[in-house]
Design a protein around this motif. Structure first.
Motif, PDB file in Angstrom:
ATOM      1  N   MET A   1       7.579   9.024  -3.097  1.00 43.82           N
ATOM      2  CA  MET A   1       7.399   8.016  -2.074  1.00 43.82           C
ATOM      3  C   MET A   1       7.118   6.680  -2.768  1.00 43.82           C
ATOM      4  N   ALA A   2       7.941   5.713  -2.560  1.00 44.55           N
ATOM      5  CA  ALA A   2       7.756   4.387  -3.146  1.00 44.55           C
ATOM      6  C   ALA A   2       6.853   3.538  -2.255  1.00 44.55           C
ATOM      7  N   LEU A   3       6.069   2.690  -2.885  1.00 40.38           N
ATOM      8  CA  LEU A   3       5.196   1.783  -2.149  1.00 40.38           C
ATOM      9  C   LEU A   3       5.786   0.388  -2.165  1.00 40.38           C
TER      10      LEU A   3
ATOM     11  N   LYS B   1       1.291  -3.271   0.265  1.00 39.80           N
ATOM     12  CA  LYS B   1       0.892  -2.164   1.139  1.00 39.80           C
ATOM     13  C   LYS B   1      -0.244  -1.381   0.490  1.00 39.80           C
ATOM     14  N   LYS B   2      -1.057  -0.753   1.318  1.00 39.84           N
ATOM     15  CA  LYS B   2      -2.147   0.066   0.810  1.00 39.84           C
ATOM     16  C   LYS B   2      -1.601   1.372   0.247  1.00 39.84           C
ATOM     17  N   ALA B   3      -2.202   1.812  -0.843  1.00 35.00           N
ATOM     18  CA  ALA B   3      -1.818   3.087  -1.446  1.00 35.00           C
ATOM     19  C   ALA B   3      -2.381   4.235  -0.625  1.00 35.00           C
ATOM     20  N   PRO B   4      -1.678   5.353  -0.578  1.00 35.34           N
ATOM     21  CA  PRO B   4      -2.227   6.512   0.121  1.00 35.34           C
ATOM     22  C   PRO B   4      -3.410   7.068  -0.671  1.00 35.34           C
TER      23      PRO B   4
END
Length: 44
Positions: free
Chosen positions: A1-3, A7-10
């Motif tokens: 999964m690319a960020l 964006k906030k990281a999981p």
């Protein structure tokens, strides 16, 4: 999964140098830099 940038990281968990599990969520509200060393100190 690319960020995407900005964006906030999981949330994720990794063992620290003492083998204790640390979650990203433990640092909520603080600035965090996560740096991975792929294959550091390995023969691969």
């Amino acid at each position: 999964m690319a960020l995407e940038v900005g964006k906030k990281a999981p949330d994720f968990a990794l063992p620290d140098e003492n083998g204790e599990v640390v979650k990203l969520s433990h640092f909520k509200g603080k600035r965090v830099v996560v740096f991975f060393y792929p294959k550091a100190n390995t023969s691969g």
